[in-house]
Write a protein that holds these residues in place. Structure first.
Motif, mmCIF file in Angstrom:
data_model
loop_
_atom_site.group_PDB
_atom_site.id
_atom_site.type_symbol
_atom_site.label_atom_id
_atom_site.label_comp_id
_atom_site.label_asym_id
_atom_site.label_seq_id
_atom_site.Cartn_x
_atom_site.Cartn_y
_atom_site.Cartn_z
ATOM 1 N N GLU A 89 25.195 -22.657 -80.987
ATOM 2 C CA GLU A 89 25.853 -24.128 -80.391
ATOM 3 C C GLU A 89 27.092 -23.776 -80.155
ATOM 4 O O GLU A 89 27.471 -24.374 -78.921
ATOM 5 C CB GLU A 89 26.017 -25.436 -81.138
ATOM 6 C CG GLU A 89 24.774 -26.455 -81.946
ATOM 7 C CD GLU A 89 24.025 -25.533 -82.121
ATOM 8 O OE1 GLU A 89 24.246 -24.615 -83.448
ATOM 9 O OE2 GLU A 89 22.207 -25.901 -82.630
ATOM 10 N N ASN B 73 29.347 -21.574 -88.534
ATOM 11 C CA ASN B 73 30.295 -22.574 -87.982
ATOM 12 C C ASN B 73 31.756 -21.567 -88.384
ATOM 13 O O ASN B 73 32.818 -22.143 -88.207
ATOM 14 C CB ASN B 73 30.277 -24.036 -87.608
ATOM 15 C CG ASN B 73 29.085 -24.072 -87.007
ATOM 16 O OD1 ASN B 73 28.561 -23.693 -85.982
ATOM 17 N ND2 ASN B 73 28.481 -25.216 -87.422
ATOM 18 N N ASP C 37 28.353 -19.147 -93.670
ATOM 19 C CA ASP C 37 27.935 -20.310 -93.402
ATOM 20 C C ASP C 37 28.500 -19.939 -91.689
ATOM 21 O O ASP C 37 30.307 -19.587 -91.254
ATOM 22 C CB ASP C 37 29.048 -21.436 -93.646
ATOM 23 C CG ASP C 37 28.578 -22.708 -92.176
ATOM 24 O OD1 ASP C 37 27.704 -23.318 -93.121
ATOM 25 O OD2 ASP C 37 29.496 -22.660 -91.490
HETATM 26 C C1 LIG Z 1 27.987 -25.909 -87.086
HETATM 27 O O1 LIG Z 1 28.124 -26.534 -85.441
HETATM 28 C C2 LIG Z 1 26.682 -27.624 -84.704
HETATM 29 C C3 LIG Z 1 27.879 -28.701 -83.853
HETATM 30 O O2 LIG Z 1 29.556 -27.523 -83.339
HETATM 31 C C4 LIG Z 1 26.179 -28.545 -84.980
HETATM 32 O O3 LIG Z 1 25.770 -29.135 -83.979
HETATM 33 C C5 LIG Z 1 25.691 -27.481 -86.189
HETATM 34 O O4 LIG Z 1 24.966 -27.992 -86.859
HETATM 35 C C6 LIG Z 1 25.993 -26.911 -87.265
HETATM 36 N N1 LIG Z 1 25.380 -25.406 -88.046
HETATM 37 C C7 LIG Z 1 25.469 -25.281 -89.436
HETATM 38 C C8 LIG Z 1 25.355 -24.628 -90.203
HETATM 39 O O5 LIG Z 1 26.766 -26.370 -89.896
#
Ligand SMILES: *[C@@H]1O[C@H](CO)[C@@H](O)[C@H](O)[C@H]1NC(C)=O
Ligand SMILES: *[C@@H]1O[C@H](CO)[C@@H](O)[C@H](O)[C@H]1NC(C)=O
Ligand SMILES: *[C@@H]1O[C@H](CO)[C@@H](O)[C@H](O)[C@H]1NC(C)=O
Ligand SMILES: *[C@@H]1O[C@H](CO)[C@@H](O)[C@H](O)[C@H]1NC(C)=O
Ligand SMILES: *[C@@H]1O[C@H](CO)[C@@H](O)[C@H](O)[C@H]1NC(C)=O
Length: 313
Positions: A204, A161, A159
């Motif tokens: 992002e 983030n 993942d």
């Molecule tokens: C990661 O975090 C961002 C917000 O900072 C969000 O928009 C995005 O959907 C997230 N991606 C995942 C794969 O969870």
């Protein structure tokens, strides 16, 4: 008698010649020799002149960590860009390197395979002594072109983030030494290593940072103002997905025009280009595709066989 003597003489001459050839080969190819001595060990040390006489080439070492000696093999061939697939798990600080989970182990880490060797190489190339006291720039890994950056692609498999903050922490020691290219909110300041996040790297997060020592792998087929060169100095895409079926004779005129347009668009935005999923079989088709891509002006040849790719330059 005479002819027997001359046979002996010829034999002697041949063995002297082969002795000269052998000793000549040893002293003329220190890189190959060093590489041999490194074979098999991922924690092996480094002596300062691995990149002596090596000229930098626009090649990207796809799945670099699969080689017997990751990173060093690429550098010994002048390969300017390497890629590591990285994995991170909850409750464990370590970043593992491997193509799939079955290949991961405690030794094959981002630290052992990439970060420690790079710090070693750069420390060696940047001695602190009376000769360098006045130097204001940092030397890169290339002896033949010390101002040339080397690209380190970090392909996040877990993942994005969750994993990315661990990558950022792991890179910090290189950044503290001034070894990383960084963005200061307006300009990219190039250093010895330019880190490019790809795979699940979170767009992002990365694009929201005004001060960062890492970049993003832009989508070459859909570049727009959301992907400025300050975010993605390089853009990539799958050749197979972009052009569809490729004939054994290589890209046809429609496909050439499409790829040329993508490369030209990227270059106009000051973004370098890389195409992956370039058919590697049959060999003649791959060779044609390499030549076509280079003729269209692409910057990085995505290669599994580095030695072969290095012959295209
Ligand atoms: C990661 O975090 C961002 C917000 O900072 C969000 O928009 C995005 O959907 C997230 N991606 C995942 C794969 O969870
Ligand atoms: C270089 O060495 C000098 C003298 O030992 C020291 O004062 C200085 O802090 C060192 N610089 C770096 C960048 O390590
Ligand atoms: C960013 O770096 C550039 C080039 O080194 C410099 O001219 C500029 O002032 C810097 N901007 C900031 C906000 O530090
Ligand atoms: C750029 O393209 C992406 C899709 O590839 C889209 O999500 C984004 O909104 C576009 N940005 C702009 C400024 O049009
Ligand atoms: C080139 O190949 C593509 C995909 O196979 C095909 O759609 C296109 O019609 C071909 N163009 C020419 C000029 O043959």
């Amino acid at each position: 008698m005479n002819s027997c003597f001359s046979v002996i003489l010829i034999t002697m001459k041949l063995s002297i010649l082969s002795l000269i050839a052998v000793s000549g080969a040893v002293s003329a190819t220190p890189i190959a020799t060093q590489l041999l001595s490194l074979q098999g060990g991922i924690n092996t040390r480094y002596s300062s002149d691995i990149t002596r006489n090596v000229f930098v080439k626009g090649i990207h070492s796809h799945n670099d960590y699969w080689r017997d000696v990751p990173l060093y093999t690429a550098l010994s061939l002048g390969v300017v860009s390497v890629e590591a697939d990285v994995w991170h798990y909850d409750g464990d600080e370590t970043i593992y390197v491997g193509h799939h989970e079955a290949a991961l182990n405690a030794q094959r880490t981002f630290q052992n395979l990439y970060l420690d060797p790079l710090i070693d190489i750069l420390n060696q190339n940047n001695p602190n002594n009376t000769f360098t006291a006045d130097q204001t720039t940092v030397n890169g890994v290339w002896d033949t072109n010390s101002g040339q950056t080397t690209y380190l692609f970090v392909d996040v498999k877990t993942d994005g983030n969750e994993t990315w903050p661990y990558i950022v922490d792991a890179l910090k020691p290189l950044n503290d030494k001034g070894y990383l290219t960084y963005y200061n909110g307006s300009t990219i300041n190039y250093g010895p290593i330019t880190v490019i996040g790809t795979g699940n790297t979170p767009y992002e997060y990365v694009s929201a940072q005004d001060n960062r020592y890492y970049f993003y792998d832009g989508p070459i087929a859909t570049l727009n103002s959301s992907y400025p060169n300050t975010l993605n100095p390089i853009a990539s895409g799958s050749l197979a997905q972009i052009v569809g079926d490729i004939a054994p004779s290589g890209l046809n005129s429609t496909q050439l025009a499409l790829v040329k347009k993508l490369i030209d668009n990227a270059h106009e935005a000051d973004i370098m280009t890389r195409f992956w999923e370039v058919a590697w079989w049959p060999v003649a088709t791959r060779n044609t595709l390499y030549r076509q891509l280079l003729a269209l002006g692409t910057d990085l040849l995505n290669a599994d066989d580095l030695e072969l790719a290095s012959k295209f330059y």
